[in-house]
Write a protein that holds these residues in place. Structure first.
Motif, PDB file in Angstrom:
ATOM      1  N   TYR A 344      -2.927 -11.376  -3.312  1.00 45.94           N
ATOM      2  CA  TYR A 344      -3.687 -11.422  -4.551  1.00 45.94           C
ATOM      3  C   TYR A 344      -4.042 -12.864  -4.909  1.00 45.94           C
ATOM      4  O   TYR A 344      -5.178 -13.167  -5.303  1.00 45.94           O
ATOM      5  N   ALA A 345      -3.055 -13.768  -4.806  1.00 45.18           N
ATOM      6  CA  ALA A 345      -3.285 -15.169  -5.150  1.00 45.18           C
ATOM      7  C   ALA A 345      -4.344 -15.789  -4.241  1.00 45.18           C
ATOM      8  O   ALA A 345      -5.207 -16.560  -4.697  1.00 45.18           O
ATOM      9  N   ILE A 346      -4.314 -15.468  -2.968  1.00 42.04           N
ATOM     10  CA  ILE A 346      -5.293 -16.011  -2.019  1.00 42.04           C
ATOM     11  C   ILE A 346      -6.682 -15.466  -2.315  1.00 42.04           C
ATOM     12  O   ILE A 346      -7.674 -16.202  -2.306  1.00 42.04           O
ATOM     13  N   ARG A 347      -6.780 -14.183  -2.602  1.00 37.82           N
ATOM     14  CA  ARG A 347      -8.084 -13.574  -2.855  1.00 37.82           C
ATOM     15  C   ARG A 347      -8.683 -14.019  -4.181  1.00 37.82           C
ATOM     16  O   ARG A 347      -9.913 -14.038  -4.342  1.00 37.82           O
ATOM     17  N   LYS A 348      -7.839 -14.369  -5.134  1.00 33.01           N
ATOM     18  CA  LYS A 348      -8.378 -14.919  -6.379  1.00 33.01           C
ATOM     19  C   LYS A 348      -9.056 -16.266  -6.128  1.00 33.01           C
ATOM     20  O   LYS A 348     -10.069 -16.595  -6.753  1.00 33.01           O
ATOM     21  N   ALA A 349      -8.487 -17.050  -5.197  1.00 30.07           N
ATOM     22  CA  ALA A 349      -9.077 -18.351  -4.880  1.00 30.07           C
ATOM     23  C   ALA A 349     -10.254 -18.240  -3.921  1.00 30.07           C
ATOM     24  O   ALA A 349     -11.167 -19.061  -3.950  1.00 30.07           O
ATOM     25  N   ASP A 350     -10.244 -17.223  -3.060  1.00 28.09           N
ATOM     26  CA  ASP A 350     -11.314 -17.046  -2.076  1.00 28.09           C
ATOM     27  C   ASP A 350     -11.551 -15.548  -1.891  1.00 28.09           C
ATOM     28  O   ASP A 350     -10.776 -14.857  -1.231  1.00 28.09           O
ATOM     29  N   SER A 351     -12.621 -15.053  -2.482  1.00 28.18           N
ATOM     30  CA  SER A 351     -12.887 -13.616  -2.451  1.00 28.18           C
ATOM     31  C   SER A 351     -13.274 -13.105  -1.073  1.00 28.18           C
ATOM     32  O   SER A 351     -13.322 -11.888  -0.853  1.00 28.18           O
ATOM     33  N   SER A 352     -13.557 -14.000  -0.123  1.00 23.81           N
ATOM     34  CA  SER A 352     -13.926 -13.555   1.223  1.00 23.81           C
ATOM     35  C   SER A 352     -12.722 -13.127   2.055  1.00 23.81           C
ATOM     36  O   SER A 352     -12.882 -12.505   3.105  1.00 23.81           O
ATOM     37  N   VAL A 353     -11.512 -13.444   1.591  1.00 20.30           N
ATOM     38  CA  VAL A 353     -10.307 -13.058   2.316  1.00 20.30           C
ATOM     39  C   VAL A 353     -10.131 -11.543   2.219  1.00 20.30           C
ATOM     40  O   VAL A 353     -10.305 -10.944   1.147  1.00 20.30           O
ATOM     41  N   ALA A 354      -9.798 -10.936   3.325  1.00 18.60           N
ATOM     42  CA  ALA A 354      -9.675  -9.477   3.374  1.00 18.60           C
ATOM     43  C   ALA A 354      -8.477  -8.997   2.558  1.00 18.60           C
ATOM     44  O   ALA A 354      -7.435  -9.664   2.499  1.00 18.60           O
ATOM     45  N   ALA A 355      -8.645  -7.828   1.959  1.00 15.58           N
ATOM     46  CA  ALA A 355      -7.549  -7.202   1.216  1.00 15.58           C
ATOM     47  C   ALA A 355      -6.595  -6.535   2.185  1.00 15.58           C
ATOM     48  O   ALA A 355      -6.943  -6.220   3.329  1.00 15.58           O
ATOM     49  N   LEU A 356      -5.374  -6.322   1.735  1.00 14.74           N
ATOM     50  CA  LEU A 356      -4.395  -5.599   2.543  1.00 14.74           C
ATOM     51  C   LEU A 356      -4.779  -4.121   2.590  1.00 14.74           C
ATOM     52  O   LEU A 356      -5.479  -3.625   1.701  1.00 14.74           O
ATOM     53  N   PRO A 357      -4.330  -3.402   3.606  1.00 13.73           N
ATOM     54  CA  PRO A 357      -4.658  -1.972   3.677  1.00 13.73           C
ATOM     55  C   PRO A 357      -4.180  -1.245   2.424  1.00 13.73           C
ATOM     56  O   PRO A 357      -3.108  -1.521   1.890  1.00 13.73           O
ATOM     57  N   LYS A 358      -5.007  -0.305   1.955  1.00  7.80           N
ATOM     58  CA  LYS A 358      -4.628   0.440   0.766  1.00  7.80           C
ATOM     59  C   LYS A 358      -3.503   1.413   1.094  1.00  7.80           C
ATOM     60  O   LYS A 358      -3.320   1.813   2.247  1.00  7.80           O
ATOM     61  N   LEU A 359      -2.770   1.769   0.074  1.00  4.65           N
ATOM     62  CA  LEU A 359      -1.658   2.703   0.229  1.00  4.65           C
ATOM     63  C   LEU A 359      -2.134   4.097  -0.137  1.00  4.65           C
ATOM     64  O   LEU A 359      -2.422   4.387  -1.302  1.00  4.65           O
ATOM     65  N   ALA A 360      -2.234   4.958   0.857  1.00  4.45           N
ATOM     66  CA  ALA A 360      -2.652   6.342   0.613  1.00  4.45           C
ATOM     67  C   ALA A 360      -1.458   7.172   0.161  1.00  4.45           C
ATOM     68  O   ALA A 360      -0.301   6.843   0.449  1.00  4.45           O
ATOM     69  N   ALA A 361      -1.748   8.259  -0.533  1.00  9.46           N
ATOM     70  CA  ALA A 361      -0.680   9.129  -1.032  1.00  9.46           C
ATOM     71  C   ALA A 361      -0.459  10.343  -0.155  1.00  9.46           C
ATOM     72  O   ALA A 361       0.584  10.993  -0.226  1.00  9.46           O
ATOM     73  N   SER A 362      -1.419  10.662   0.690  1.00 10.45           N
ATOM     74  CA  SER A 362      -1.316  11.869   1.509  1.00 10.45           C
ATOM     75  C   SER A 362      -2.255  11.735   2.702  1.00 10.45           C
ATOM     76  O   SER A 362      -3.167  10.885   2.694  1.00 10.45           O
ATOM     77  N   PRO A 363      -2.074  12.546   3.720  1.00 11.05           N
ATOM     78  CA  PRO A 363      -0.995  13.549   3.855  1.00 11.05           C
ATOM     79  C   PRO A 363       0.307  12.925   4.334  1.00 11.05           C
ATOM     80  O   PRO A 363       0.297  11.974   5.122  1.00 11.05           O
ATOM     81  N   ILE A 364       1.405  13.457   3.826  1.00 13.66           N
ATOM     82  CA  ILE A 364       2.731  12.988   4.239  1.00 13.66           C
ATOM     83  C   ILE A 364       3.110  13.744   5.511  1.00 13.66           C
ATOM     84  O   ILE A 364       3.280  14.963   5.494  1.00 13.66           O
ATOM     85  N   THR A 365       3.239  13.035   6.608  1.00  9.75           N
ATOM     86  CA  THR A 365       3.511  13.680   7.899  1.00  9.75           C
ATOM     87  C   THR A 365       4.976  13.578   8.317  1.00  9.75           C
ATOM     88  O   THR A 365       5.377  14.206   9.295  1.00  9.75           O
ATOM     89  N   PHE A 366       5.764  12.798   7.590  1.00 15.54           N
ATOM     90  CA  PHE A 366       7.172  12.627   7.964  1.00 15.54           C
ATOM     91  C   PHE A 366       7.958  12.311   6.707  1.00 15.54           C
ATOM     92  O   PHE A 366       7.573  11.437   5.919  1.00 15.54           O
ATOM     93  N   THR A 367       9.051  13.036   6.499  1.00 11.73           N
ATOM     94  CA  THR A 367       9.883  12.832   5.312  1.00 11.73           C
ATOM     95  C   THR A 367      11.345  12.750   5.733  1.00 11.73           C
ATOM     96  O   THR A 367      11.842  13.638   6.425  1.00 11.73           O
ATOM     97  N   MET A 368      12.029  11.712   5.290  1.00 14.26           N
ATOM     98  CA  MET A 368      13.438  11.512   5.652  1.00 14.26           C
ATOM     99  C   MET A 368      14.196  11.015   4.414  1.00 14.26           C
ATOM    100  O   MET A 368      14.403   9.824   4.226  1.00 14.26           O
ATOM    101  N   PRO A 369      14.632  11.928   3.539  1.00 16.74           N
ATOM    102  CA  PRO A 369      15.379  11.509   2.356  1.00 16.74           C
ATOM    103  C   PRO A 369      16.864  11.360   2.655  1.00 16.74           C
ATOM    104  O   PRO A 369      17.408  12.024   3.539  1.00 16.74           O
ATOM    105  N   GLN A 370      17.491  10.506   1.903  1.00 16.40           N
ATOM    106  CA  GLN A 370      18.939  10.366   2.003  1.00 16.40           C
ATOM    107  C   GLN A 370      19.613  11.573   1.349  1.00 16.40           C
ATOM    108  O   GLN A 370      19.158  12.076   0.328  1.00 16.40           O
ATOM    109  N   ALA A 371      20.690  12.051   1.937  1.00 17.30           N
ATOM    110  CA  ALA A 371      21.475  13.137   1.344  1.00 17.30           C
ATOM    111  C   ALA A 371      22.521  12.507   0.432  1.00 17.30           C
ATOM    112  O   ALA A 371      23.518  11.948   0.904  1.00 17.30           O
ATOM    113  N   THR A 372      22.299  12.572  -0.866  1.00 21.28           N
ATOM    114  CA  THR A 372      23.210  11.945  -1.813  1.00 21.28           C
ATOM    115  C   THR A 372      22.960  12.472  -3.210  1.00 21.28           C
ATOM    116  O   THR A 372      21.859  12.918  -3.536  1.00 21.28           O
ATOM    117  N   ALA A 373      23.988  12.405  -4.036  1.00 18.50           N
ATOM    118  CA  ALA A 373      23.860  12.719  -5.455  1.00 18.50           C
ATOM    119  C   ALA A 373      24.058  11.465  -6.294  1.00 18.50           C
ATOM    120  O   ALA A 373      24.045  11.531  -7.522  1.00 18.50           O
TER     121      ALA A 373
END
Length: 594
Positions: A344-373
């Motif tokens: 963000y700081a770099i792009r504010k100084a130079d708008s030609s710098v590429a943005a990082l890949p966006k974070l998509a929400a789906s589809p979720i193809t792999f899920t690995m939750p911890q088993a815990t309470a």
């Protein structure tokens, strides 16, 4: 004949609609079993247990009111009590013996945290349960909140106002009942369709009838041998110009038929199912059973994870658009936040710098939750959109440090094209947490970052070189020893270039696979230090380092730090397999003049 067909279809429509409406009005019976109570609450939160909520089915509709603001949410019972913690709360139950609600005080329960080092977050007092990632569904509103649910007896509902005032005390629970006239809606829909068909037939017959009333062309017959003209009798119209009697049709009749069809069609809407008016997702017909391992449930359900990722994705997308590191910091921590904030700081100084890949929400193809309470809780997820090649396949390691904090993404890595993940436990079971100093793996998670850094710096001379499978490791090809030697040689005549490493801000996080190995995420910082070697000479940083440091040249040197987020598969101790890099993300996180 055409009019007879239209009238016949209208008659069928009238019969179908009549049968459907009569069934709905006189034979349908109650649509819900409803229980209502009003209590005088004495605490900011109130809990309704799963046994009460599932008395007459698993899809009750909960409505709460009685305060300036109202909130109701539901989730697993241990999550509800975990969120409330040591705060006071009331409990509302239904006693079948008394055939009435029983109201009382709840017992505070403190959840012991699991010992896992995680980046510290800004401490803030969270009073309202609204927006928590623990809930499988929630609703809020002014004075009243209504929530359709899907649950089982292991879940509970939490009710609150704003977390300061006493919880709303008027509660209504409505369970949908099976329809006594399951075909009534079908009759009504069929009648409406028949009415529309009848209207079309009627208009068609009317148009044909009007066309038949117009003047007809009459051609001249060839002249016979005798000069005598032959006159044809004038044909009579099939329908007189001014029809009379019961079958007479006027111009206003089409509008009457159209209005009749409209009334019949609108009649369908009057028989639609109950709608609470709340903007909530429709619940599934029944709750999904979850399997627990050693008494510990998975940290999240798949449905819950989808909801969490949607929120995280929206927040990060908004932060990307506004270049706002404070906003992204509400959902990102550790190395994931450092790399994005620097971008963000770099792009504010130079708008030609590429943005990082966006974070998509789906589809979720792999899920690995911890088993815990307990807390902290960890979840690994992979988001892969095969229809959008501009979005890389992302692996996310998320962590929830405490019940009242939401999940944060600590590691966000782009997966290697040929990454192979070993078999893991089903998502509805969950995976065991592997301690950072575990001796049961080929290398302990807290030593993995330094070992891989040694390979990047020393190559085959590293004592850890033989532990890693580098055949498909693209990061070694980019920033490994060969790259470093080449870069040092390019500046050797006028400057010195040194590479050093230290542990990144992210904690080593690991979840066990079914083969007793683990998926481990670690962070590593690689520091490049450039110093001039000639008297009076200076060095000039290039690219993003120049933008971020704000230094065009320096006689003392420039230091640039690159952060790396790394995900590995680590085999169990004694295995013949080697450690494999599953994915990585690297980026400049700081630059300064010396």
């Amino acid at each position: 004949m055409r009019f007879l067909f239209a009238i016949g279809v209208f008659a069928v429509a009238a019969v179908l609609l009549g049968v459907g409406v009569v069934q709905k009005v006189f034979f349908a019976g109650d649509e819900y079993t409803t229980l209502t109570t009003t209590v005088e609450t004495n605490a900011p939160y109130m809990v309704i247990d799963g046994k009460t909520l599932t008395m007459h089915g698993t899809n009750p509709i909960i409505t709460v009111s009685g305060s300036k603001t109202a909130f109701v949410g539901f989730g697993r019972s241990e999550d509800v009590t975990g969120w409330i913690g040591s705060d006071d709360y009331d409990v509302l139950k239904y006693s079948t013996k008394k055939s009435d609600f029983v109201f009382g005080e709840g017992t505070a329960k403190n959840v012991e945290p699991t010992e896992v080092e995680t980046p510290a977050l800004t401490e803030q007092e969270i009073l309202t349960p609204e927006g928590s990632d623990l809930w499988l569904g929630e609703a809020s509103g002014k004075t009243t909140a209504t929530l359709p649910t899907f649950l089982d007896s292991d879940m509970s509902a939490i009710i609150a106002a704003d977390g300061k005032a006493d919880a709303p005390g008027t509660v209504t629970i409505a369970w949908p009942l099976p329809s006594r006239v399951p075909f009534a809606t079908g009759f009504i829909i069929g009648g409406g369709v028949a009415a529309l068909i009848g209207l079309v037939l009627y208009l068609w017959a009317l148009r044909h009838d009007r066309n038949s009333q117009g003047p007809r062309r009459r051609g001249k017959l060839p002249k016979p041998p005798k000069p005598r003209a032959i006159r044809m009798p004038t044909p009579k119209s099939l329908v007189s110009a001014a029809p009379k009697g019961r079958r007479g049709i006027t111009r206003g009749s089409s509008f009457v038929a159209l209005g009749l069809a409209g009334v019949l069609t609108l009649g369908l809407s009057s028989c639609s199912p109950y709608n609470s008016g709340q903007n909530v997702a429709e619940p599934t017909p029944t709750a999904t059973e979850s399997v627990e391992i050693d008494g510990h449930p998975p940290a999240v359900t798949e449905r819950q994870l989808q909801r969490i990722l949607s929120r995280i994705s929206q927040t990060v997308t908004d932060a990307d658009a506004a270049l706002d590191p404070a906003l992204s910091g509400t959902r990102l921590i550790g190395p994931a936040q450092e790399i994005r904030a620097a971008n963000y700081a770099i792009r504010k100084a130079d708008s030609s710098v590429a943005a990082l890949p966006k974070l998509a929400a789906s589809p979720i193809t792999f899920t690995m939750p911890q088993a815990t309470a307990n807390w902290p809780r960890q979840v690994i997820a992979v988001v892969q959109n095969e229809n959008d090649p501009s979005v890389p396949t992302m692996g996310l390691m998320m962590i929830q440090n405490s019940p009242r904090e939401n999940y944060h993404v600590e590691y966000m890595v782009t997966l290697e094209p040929n990454a192979q993940v070993p078999t893991v436990a089903p998502a509805n079971v969950g995976s065991a947490l592997v301690a950072p100093d575990s001796k049961l793996l080929l290398i302990s998670p807290d030593q993995l970052s330094a070992a891989y850094g040694s390979v990047l710096t020393q190559g085959e001379a590293s004592p850890y070189f033989g532990l890693f499978d580098l055949t498909a490791d693209s990061l070694v090809a980019q920033v490994g020893k060969a790259y470093k030697d080449q870069k040092q040689a390019a500046v050797s005549e006028r400057a010195s270039l040194e590479f050093s490493q230290n542990a990144g801000s992210g904690a080593p996080l690991a979840l066990a696979t079914m083969d007793s190995g683990a998926i481990v995420t670690v962070s590593l910082n690689e520091i490049e230090t450039v110093r001039p070697t000639q008297a009076g000479a200076s060095v000039s940083p290039e690219g993003q380092a120049k933008i971020l440091s704000g230094v065009s040249s320096s006689t003392t040197g420039v230091e640039s730090t690159y952060g790396m987020e790394l995900a590995f598969y680590v085999p169990p101790l004694g295995s013949t397999d080697k450690i494999r890099l599953l994915g990585y993300t690297q980026g400049l996180i700081s630059a300064r003049g010396l």
